[in-house]
Motif scaffolding. Sequence first.
Motif, PDB file in Angstrom:
ATOM      1  N   ASN A 240       0.871  -1.169   0.000  1.00 36.59           N
ATOM      2  CA  ASN A 240       0.000   0.000   0.000  1.00 36.59           C
ATOM      3  C   ASN A 240       0.908   1.219   0.000  1.00 36.59           C
ATOM      4  OD1 ASN A 240      -1.799   2.094   0.440  1.00 36.59           O
ATOM      5  ND2 ASN A 240      -3.039   0.950   1.914  1.00 36.59           N
ATOM      6  N   SER A 241       1.023   1.877  -1.145  1.00 35.12           N
ATOM      7  CA  SER A 241       1.963   2.998  -1.270  1.00 35.12           C
ATOM      8  C   SER A 241       1.542   4.201  -0.435  1.00 35.12           C
ATOM      9  CB  SER A 241       2.111   3.410  -2.741  1.00 35.12           C
ATOM     10  OG  SER A 241       0.842   3.746  -3.289  1.00 35.12           O
ATOM     11  N   ASN A 242       0.268   4.236  -0.029  1.00 32.07           N
ATOM     12  CA  ASN A 242      -0.203   5.311   0.846  1.00 32.07           C
ATOM     13  C   ASN A 242       0.185   4.972   2.283  1.00 32.07           C
ATOM     14  OD1 ASN A 242      -1.524   7.265   2.306  1.00 32.07           O
ATOM     15  ND2 ASN A 242      -3.446   7.085   1.169  1.00 32.07           N
ATOM     16  N   LYS A 243       1.222   5.605   2.795  1.00 35.12           N
ATOM     17  CA  LYS A 243       1.762   5.260   4.108  1.00 35.12           C
ATOM     18  C   LYS A 243       0.757   5.497   5.227  1.00 35.12           C
ATOM     19  CE  LYS A 243       6.390   6.454   2.553  1.00 35.12           C
ATOM     20  NZ  LYS A 243       7.542   7.357   2.732  1.00 35.12           N
TER      21      LYS A 243
ATOM     22  N   LYS B  73      10.394 -13.907  -0.011  1.00 35.51           N
ATOM     23  CA  LYS B  73       9.478 -12.902  -0.563  1.00 35.51           C
ATOM     24  C   LYS B  73       8.385 -12.653   0.470  1.00 35.51           C
ATOM     25  CE  LYS B  73       6.848 -16.479  -3.019  1.00 35.51           C
ATOM     26  NZ  LYS B  73       6.369 -16.953  -4.328  1.00 35.51           N
ATOM     27  N   PRO B  74       7.631 -11.575   0.347  1.00 38.38           N
ATOM     28  CA  PRO B  74       6.613 -11.259   1.366  1.00 38.38           C
ATOM     29  C   PRO B  74       5.600 -12.376   1.581  1.00 38.38           C
ATOM     30  CG  PRO B  74       6.972  -9.366  -0.046  1.00 38.38           C
ATOM     31  CD  PRO B  74       7.752 -10.491  -0.660  1.00 38.38           C
ATOM     32  N   HIS B  75       5.240 -13.088   0.526  1.00 39.80           N
ATOM     33  CA  HIS B  75       4.247 -14.157   0.647  1.00 39.80           C
ATOM     34  C   HIS B  75       4.738 -15.292   1.544  1.00 39.80           C
ATOM     35  CE1 HIS B  75       0.802 -16.575  -0.593  1.00 39.80           C
ATOM     36  NE2 HIS B  75       1.634 -17.580  -0.766  1.00 39.80           N
TER      37      HIS B  75
ATOM     38  N   GLY C  34       8.861   0.721   0.209  1.00 39.59           N
ATOM     39  CA  GLY C  34       8.103   1.450  -0.797  1.00 39.59           C
ATOM     40  C   GLY C  34       6.620   1.177  -0.784  1.00 39.59           C
ATOM     41  N   GLY C  35       6.216   0.031  -0.255  1.00 40.79           N
ATOM     42  CA  GLY C  35       4.798  -0.293  -0.210  1.00 40.79           C
ATOM     43  C   GLY C  35       4.228  -0.695  -1.551  1.00 40.79           C
ATOM     44  N   ARG C  36       5.090  -1.008  -2.498  1.00 47.51           N
ATOM     45  CA  ARG C  36       4.604  -1.494  -3.791  1.00 47.51           C
ATOM     46  C   ARG C  36       5.628  -2.472  -4.365  1.00 47.51           C
ATOM     47  NH1 ARG C  36       5.396   4.024  -4.581  1.00 47.51           N
ATOM     48  NH2 ARG C  36       7.326   4.585  -5.654  1.00 47.51           N
TER      49      ARG C  36
ATOM     50  N   HIS D  79       8.146  -4.360  -7.097  1.00 47.04           N
ATOM     51  CA  HIS D  79       9.304  -3.785  -7.785  1.00 47.04           C
ATOM     52  C   HIS D  79       8.943  -3.194  -9.135  1.00 47.04           C
ATOM     53  CE1 HIS D  79      11.106  -6.014  -4.635  1.00 47.04           C
ATOM     54  NE2 HIS D  79      10.884  -7.172  -5.197  1.00 47.04           N
ATOM     55  N   ALA D  80       8.032  -3.785  -9.836  1.00 48.07           N
ATOM     56  CA  ALA D  80       7.610  -3.256 -11.137  1.00 48.07           C
ATOM     57  C   ALA D  80       6.117  -3.002 -11.069  1.00 48.07           C
ATOM     58  CB  ALA D  80       7.950  -4.233 -12.250  1.00 48.07           C
ATOM     59  N   ASP D  81       5.761  -1.860 -10.501  1.00 49.71           N
ATOM     60  CA  ASP D  81       4.352  -1.512 -10.363  1.00 49.71           C
ATOM     61  C   ASP D  81       3.893  -0.879 -11.681  1.00 49.71           C
ATOM     62  OD1 ASP D  81       1.849  -0.760  -9.669  1.00 49.71           O
ATOM     63  OD2 ASP D  81       2.416   0.370  -7.866  1.00 49.71           O
ATOM     64  N   LEU D  82       3.308  -1.698 -12.545  1.00 47.81           N
ATOM     65  CA  LEU D  82       2.929  -1.240 -13.869  1.00 47.81           C
ATOM     66  C   LEU D  82       1.780  -0.247 -13.823  1.00 47.81           C
ATOM     67  CD1 LEU D  82       3.193  -4.614 -15.810  1.00 47.81           C
ATOM     68  CD2 LEU D  82       4.916  -2.847 -15.485  1.00 47.81           C
ATOM     69  N   LYS D  83       1.142  -0.084 -12.660  1.00 47.61           N
ATOM     70  CA  LYS D  83       0.046   0.869 -12.528  1.00 47.61           C
ATOM     71  C   LYS D  83       0.512   2.216 -11.981  1.00 47.61           C
ATOM     72  CE  LYS D  83      -3.369  -2.792 -11.757  1.00 47.61           C
ATOM     73  NZ  LYS D  83      -4.384  -3.335 -10.822  1.00 47.61           N
ATOM     74  N   ALA D  84       1.802   2.378 -11.806  1.00 45.59           N
ATOM     75  CA  ALA D  84       2.319   3.633 -11.257  1.00 45.59           C
ATOM     76  C   ALA D  84       2.016   4.778 -12.210  1.00 45.59           C
ATOM     77  CB  ALA D  84       3.832   3.528 -11.032  1.00 45.59           C
ATOM     78  N   ASP D  85       1.636   5.932 -11.653  1.00 50.54           N
ATOM     79  CA  ASP D  85       1.294   7.086 -12.468  1.00 50.54           C
ATOM     80  C   ASP D  85       2.518   7.644 -13.190  1.00 50.54           C
ATOM     81  OD1 ASP D  85      -1.314   6.863 -11.612  1.00 50.54           O
ATOM     82  OD2 ASP D  85      -1.001   8.198  -9.883  1.00 50.54           O
ATOM     83  N   ASP D  86       3.628   7.672 -12.492  1.00 54.71           N
ATOM     84  CA  ASP D  86       4.863   8.223 -13.036  1.00 54.71           C
ATOM     85  C   ASP D  86       5.717   7.086 -13.565  1.00 54.71           C
ATOM     86  OD1 ASP D  86       7.198   9.458 -13.644  1.00 54.71           O
ATOM     87  OD2 ASP D  86       7.369  10.575 -11.751  1.00 54.71           O
ATOM     88  N   SER D  87       6.052   7.119 -14.846  1.00 52.03           N
ATOM     89  CA  SER D  87       6.840   6.026 -15.433  1.00 52.03           C
ATOM     90  C   SER D  87       8.212   5.919 -14.800  1.00 52.03           C
ATOM     91  CB  SER D  87       6.978   6.230 -16.943  1.00 52.03           C
ATOM     92  OG  SER D  87       7.637   7.464 -17.207  1.00 52.03           O
ATOM     93  N   SER D  88       8.705   7.018 -14.219  1.00 56.04           N
ATOM     94  CA  SER D  88      10.015   6.973 -13.559  1.00 56.04           C
ATOM     95  C   SER D  88       9.974   6.174 -12.267  1.00 56.04           C
ATOM     96  CB  SER D  88      10.507   8.392 -13.264  1.00 56.04           C
ATOM     97  OG  SER D  88       9.669   9.016 -12.298  1.00 56.04           O
ATOM     98  N   GLN D  89       8.735   5.905 -11.781  1.00 61.04           N
ATOM     99  CA  GLN D  89       8.600   5.161 -10.538  1.00 61.04           C
ATOM    100  C   GLN D  89       8.218   3.692 -10.791  1.00 61.04           C
ATOM    101  OE1 GLN D  89       6.167   7.097  -7.561  1.00 61.04           O
ATOM    102  NE2 GLN D  89       6.706   9.126  -8.307  1.00 61.04           N
TER     103      GLN D  89
END
Length: 416
Positions: A193-196, A234-236, A306-308, A310-320
């Motif tokens: 959850n990227s929202n801390k 891994k987290p799981h 980071g709460g997400r 490694h490759a969060d394809l739904k990220a708004d910013d492509s740099s993230q």
Amino acid sequence: MTTYDVIRHFHFEYDFLACLHDKRYRQSIFTFYVAAVIIIVLDITLLILVLLLIGRFLFAPLCVLSFLAYNLFKLIKPIDIVERFLQNQKALSPSRYTYNEIITITSNFKEKLGQGGFGSVYKGRIHGNFLVAVKMLGKSMGDGEDFINEVSTIGMIHHVNVVQLVGFCVEGSYRALVYEYMANGSLDKYIFNSNKANRFLNMEKLLEIAKSVAKGLHYLHQGCNMGILHFDIKPHNILLDHKFTPKISDFGLAKLHPKGHSLVSISAARGTIGYIAPELISRSFGTISHKSDVYSFGMLLMDMAGGRRHADLKADDSSQVYYPSWIYDKLKKMEMSKNFEIFEIDDLERKLCKVGLSCIQTRPIDRPSMINVLEMLEADVDSLQMPPKPFFSSSDPVSSIYFSMDYSESELSISL
């Protein structure tokens, strides 16, 4: 001879000597002393004879009995030690259950906890009130190598940060693993959850969990008689008990190796995409060792910070899209500006990121050992050096492999 007879005997001697000593009857003082000496010698002789008789009929049997008892104790003691050892081993080792017992334990598979590619997990009870999780393995588990790995490795481990294997079942086509029940499930439910502000676990608790997992991994690498490489951190696979104490689980891909040997030989890459070390894909990056688990642990730290994924394809910013690359650049700017407040990254997140970046160095030789990782997690964040930047961009050899793969946490098995 009774006590009364003894008293009469000494009373007679006393009267006799008193009579000899009496002036009215005394003929000579010499006669008195001779009589006294004779009586004393006779009494001493009698006493010695009595003691000898007592020793012969009382002390001698007691000595013999004591000797026999001592030898009997020496004979029985080793048997007790062995029996005690076997009982302890039975208590520590996983128990084998029949399929009917598994049905009873799970109340006919009444409460399902989860489902995965391996099969299903059900809640159960043993010994009345001890909660367990029963993993029923599906037919897709192959020839049973994962099952053997699980029982042979986790079955001999007893550590507060490693899940306990209570028992197993092998009967016909049925295979099951019985673990201690972990009330709060796996770590992945709490960190992505990227929202801390909405995170269930705060950064202090996440740092505590990270330290505990590091201790568990250090135990696997150095604390057991044989070193154990997990290959699927891994987290799981980090489970949390009712107190949110983390425990490493799922040893299906694990491998035993002598602690003195730095080189580990495996015939196929193993692990989960996004957490698998580069050397497991290509030996050109280095040899396989406990540093492969260090890499996976570093990726776990990046998840927690980071709460997400490694490759969060739904990220708004492509740099993230690739968080480790994004956070490295951000931390580097922070180090250069020394004005940390404008970056909105607290000290604990910085610490997790710095340690995580140190762990995911491309070459195994550049990664710290788990004991060094523990020291870094305990240290002040400002005392930690910024590690070199690993390969992150999609033009790099490792990252090109990662970005071309599906990040659905599918397990990897590539023949090499």
